[in-house]
Design a protein around this motif. Sequence first.
Motif, mmCIF file in Angstrom:
data_model
loop_
_atom_site.group_PDB
_atom_site.id
_atom_site.type_symbol
_atom_site.label_atom_id
_atom_site.label_comp_id
_atom_site.label_asym_id
_atom_site.label_seq_id
_atom_site.Cartn_x
_atom_site.Cartn_y
_atom_site.Cartn_z
ATOM 1 N N TRP A 1 -36.325 -28.604 26.313
ATOM 2 C CA TRP A 1 -36.767 -28.762 27.696
ATOM 3 C C TRP A 1 -37.523 -30.077 27.887
ATOM 4 N N CYS B 1 -33.346 -34.632 33.953
ATOM 5 C CA CYS B 1 -32.720 -33.382 34.416
ATOM 6 C C CYS B 1 -33.150 -33.048 35.843
ATOM 7 N N THR C 1 -30.871 -27.054 36.124
ATOM 8 C CA THR C 1 -30.593 -26.458 34.822
ATOM 9 C C THR C 1 -29.546 -25.356 34.949
#
Length: 247
Positions: free
Chosen positions: A20, A28, A31
Amino acid sequence: MKLAILSDLHANRQATEAVWEHATQQGCERTVLLGDYVDYGADPVWVLDFVQQRVQEGAIALKGNHDDAIRHEGSHNMGEHVQESLVWTRQQLSSAHVAFIESLPLVAELDDCHFAHANLHAPSQWGYLDGRMEAVRSMQVSAHPFAFCGHMHQPCLYHLSAAGKSGEFSPVDGTPIILSPMRRWLAIPGSVGQPRDGNPAACYAMFDTSSKQLTFHRVPYDHERAAQRIIDAGLPMFLAQRLRDGR
């Protein structure tokens, strides 16, 4: 949009935290979690709480076979070596955790992408994509050019041309791959929590939906600590050794 695609976390807090952090550093924006959050590892509660938090933030989360076995053990043909960790895992989870698992879908779609834990052609039967033939079956049934599945614990990328010619290769860590729209693609990101290709580093993939660029990542983490957590919990020793060996 940059999609971080994580699969097979298997109650491994240390690996999940490392992945993560890495995915966040890579930019990111959303997700996708392909299932198998519990079993094998020593931190199922922490991992499920992590998944629920991501879902609250807009993540897609699917159910895996180990998740499903928490309530439906009889419908799974799992070996005796899994039973001890499954029993222990059930004892750790609250009714709210079990209800969350039960609420998860088997498949999901997002733009040009199709997601499942095991496969797309028969997702509820949990069959493995253990070769090109099975991968082609899933690519052929999908209406989308980009498919993503977990379950295999080893990173792999398959492709299928319009003429029906298929291929596969093992991706290289950190090397971007442009997915040509002239083909169909099926990516297996590998396992965050229990890699089985001889490399103990955690696996995940990042897919840029705009540029169609896919990058597989390996993230080293404190697998010795994760292994010791398994031992301290009284779970089978071989589960700890798997993390050390990456097998």
